[in-house]
Enzyme design. Structure first.
Site, PDB file in Angstrom:
ATOM      1  N   ASN A   9      40.446  35.609  40.425  1.00 10.98           N
ATOM      2  CA  ASN A   9      41.549  35.331  41.517  1.00 10.98           C
ATOM      3  C   ASN A   9      42.100  36.762  41.807  1.00 10.98           C
ATOM      4  O   ASN A   9      43.243  36.917  41.084  1.00 10.98           O
ATOM      5  CB  ASN A   9      42.514  34.328  41.413  1.00 10.98           C
ATOM      6  N   TRP A  10      41.488  37.361  42.939  1.00 19.44           N
ATOM      7  CA  TRP A  10      42.003  38.782  42.844  1.00 19.44           C
ATOM      8  C   TRP A  10      43.347  38.944  43.699  1.00 19.44           C
ATOM      9  O   TRP A  10      43.929  40.055  43.678  1.00 19.44           O
ATOM     10  CB  TRP A  10      41.134  39.671  43.644  1.00 19.44           C
ATOM     11  N   LYS A  11      43.774  37.877  44.330  1.00 18.74           N
ATOM     12  CA  LYS A  11      44.975  37.862  44.995  1.00 18.74           C
ATOM     13  C   LYS A  11      45.162  38.745  46.162  1.00 18.74           C
ATOM     14  O   LYS A  11      43.760  39.276  46.618  1.00 18.74           O
ATOM     15  CB  LYS A  11      46.252  37.840  43.995  1.00 18.74           C
ATOM     16  N   HIS A  96      47.095  26.985  45.222  1.00 21.83           N
ATOM     17  CA  HIS A  96      47.617  27.660  44.368  1.00 21.83           C
ATOM     18  C   HIS A  96      49.043  27.557  44.505  1.00 21.83           C
ATOM     19  O   HIS A  96      49.716  27.650  45.433  1.00 21.83           O
ATOM     20  CB  HIS A  96      47.047  29.113  44.647  1.00 21.83           C
ATOM     21  N   GLU A  98      51.381  29.853  44.426  1.00 18.63           N
ATOM     22  CA  GLU A  98      51.806  30.925  45.115  1.00 18.63           C
ATOM     23  C   GLU A  98      51.786  30.378  46.719  1.00 18.63           C
ATOM     24  O   GLU A  98      52.685  30.825  47.606  1.00 18.63           O
ATOM     25  CB  GLU A  98      51.218  32.240  44.899  1.00 18.63           C
ATOM     26  N   GLU A 168      47.408  25.377  36.411  1.00 19.61           N
ATOM     27  CA  GLU A 168      48.094  26.681  36.174  1.00 19.61           C
ATOM     28  C   GLU A 168      49.820  26.478  36.152  1.00 19.61           C
ATOM     29  O   GLU A 168      50.058  26.258  37.026  1.00 19.61           O
ATOM     30  CB  GLU A 168      47.476  27.528  37.432  1.00 19.61           C
ATOM     31  N   GLY A 174      51.051  35.314  35.633  1.00 21.00           N
ATOM     32  CA  GLY A 174      51.478  36.583  35.931  1.00 21.00           C
ATOM     33  C   GLY A 174      52.531  37.042  34.844  1.00 21.00           C
ATOM     34  O   GLY A 174      53.159  38.089  35.266  1.00 21.00           O
ATOM     35  N   SER A 214      48.029  33.910  32.586  1.00 18.54           N
ATOM     36  CA  SER A 214      47.859  34.784  31.815  1.00 18.54           C
ATOM     37  C   SER A 214      46.809  34.522  30.742  1.00 18.54           C
ATOM     38  O   SER A 214      47.118  34.940  29.598  1.00 18.54           O
ATOM     39  CB  SER A 214      49.443  34.968  31.054  1.00 18.54           C
ATOM     40  N   GLY A 235      43.919  35.572  36.909  1.00 18.07           N
ATOM     41  CA  GLY A 235      44.525  36.548  37.725  1.00 18.07           C
ATOM     42  C   GLY A 235      44.313  38.115  37.409  1.00 18.07           C
ATOM     43  O   GLY A 235      43.189  38.610  37.735  1.00 18.07           O
ATOM     44  N   GLY A 236      45.280  38.558  36.913  1.00 15.06           N
ATOM     45  CA  GLY A 236      45.371  39.999  36.543  1.00 15.06           C
ATOM     46  C   GLY A 236      44.075  40.240  35.580  1.00 15.06           C
ATOM     47  O   GLY A 236      43.690  41.356  36.107  1.00 15.06           O
TER      48      GLY A 236
HETATM   49  P1  PGA Z   1      47.365  35.168  36.072  1.00 14.11           P
HETATM   50  O1  PGA Z   1      47.056  34.464  37.411  1.00 14.11           O
HETATM   51  O2  PGA Z   1      46.041  35.189  35.328  1.00 14.11           O
HETATM   52  O3  PGA Z   1      47.558  36.820  36.298  1.00 14.11           O
HETATM   53  O4  PGA Z   1      48.409  34.550  35.271  1.00 14.11           O
HETATM   54  C1  PGA Z   1      46.341  33.279  37.462  1.00 14.11           C
HETATM   55  C2  PGA Z   1      46.373  32.859  38.837  1.00 14.11           C
HETATM   56  O5  PGA Z   1      47.195  32.763  39.480  1.00 14.11           O
HETATM   57  O6  PGA Z   1      45.270  32.320  39.216  1.00 14.11           O
END
Ligand code: PGA
Length: 253
Positions: A9-11, A96, A98, A168, A174, A214, A235-236
């Protein structure tokens, strides 16, 4: 045998040029990931067309990070599932945290988005997860139960077969603070029980449940070693091809 999946997930990161280069790197390194792992990258909308061309004919599958809840029409700023399907998008991340938090996406909206995606043969990756205060007050299982149940009760068994779930915990996204393998397993087993309650054990056993929050090369092996953890939503760490592939390698064996 459940499908093993690692999805990036590159956001809202990378320019189209940077994203294209990252996709090329992932494609170049993808042979190092176990063959039975489905590798998905989910860049921003602006990158999808070019990345789709680069990924065509490779093992990399393409995901979007959202889609509209309507088929088409006067919805300024929205992107429909049919538009995504037409450029070769296979998956879409929905629900998600977010999006739940910043765009007030609730189950009723998510259900419409899921129906749109399924209508166009795009597989939804449906996210769920509790906030820190919900975990600390011991409500985490109940919260996630509610997030999933309100949606799956409206889906047929055939539709459910197309879904991937992602647990998640909001407090792990994050933050560098990962759920322990035990916390992940407890929740994944709970989610599978919720699925079994609605669709029966046999079908629940076939549905992939990913962990996200994470997740990185150093903790992926332990997390993915749990019996109900079928891969990760990353994500990251998905913004570096080598880390993304190293996480997929944790699913070997
Ligand atoms: P993260 O994000 O790996 O940076 O914690 C995961 C996500 O939001 O899908």
């Amino acid at each position: 045998m459940r499908q093993h999946i690692v999805a990036g997930n590159w956001k809202m990161h990378t320019t189209p040029a940077e994203g294209f280069a990252l996709a090329k790197d992932v494609i170049a390194q993808s042979a190092q990931a176990p063959n039975n792992v489905e590798l998905i990258i989910c860049p921003p909308f602006t990158h999808l067309s070019d990345v789709a061309k680069a990924a065509s004919g490779t093992r990399i599958r393409l995901g979007a990070q959202n889609c509209a809840m309507w088929a088409d029409g006067a919805y300024t700023g929205e992107v429909s599932a049919s538009m995504l399907a037409s450029i070769g998008v296979d998956y879409v991340i929905l629900g998600h945290s977010e999006r739940r938090e910043h765009f007030a996406e609730c189950s009723a909206v998510l259900l419409k988005k899921i129906q749109q995606a399924l209508n166009h043969n795009i597989r939804p990756i449906l996210c769920c997860g509790e906030r820190l205060e919900e975990r600390e007050s011991g409500q985490h299982l109940e919260i996630v139960d509610g997030q999933i149940d309100s949606i799956i009760r409206e889906l047929s068994a055939d539709q459910m077969q197309q879904l991937v779930l992602a647990y998640e915990p909001v407090w792990a996204i994050g933050t560098g603070r990962t759920a322990t393998a035990q916390q992940a397993q407890e929740m994944h087993a709970h989610i599978r029980a919720v699925l079994a309650r609605r669709f029966g054990t046999m079908q629940a056993e076939q549905i992939s449940i990913l962990y996200g929050g994470s997740c990185k090369p150093s903790n992926a092996t332990e997390l993915f070693g749990q019996p109900d953890v079928d891969g990760g939503l990353i994500g990251g760490a998905s913004l570096k091809a080598a880390d993304f592939i190293a996480i997929a390698q944790a699913l070997a064996g």
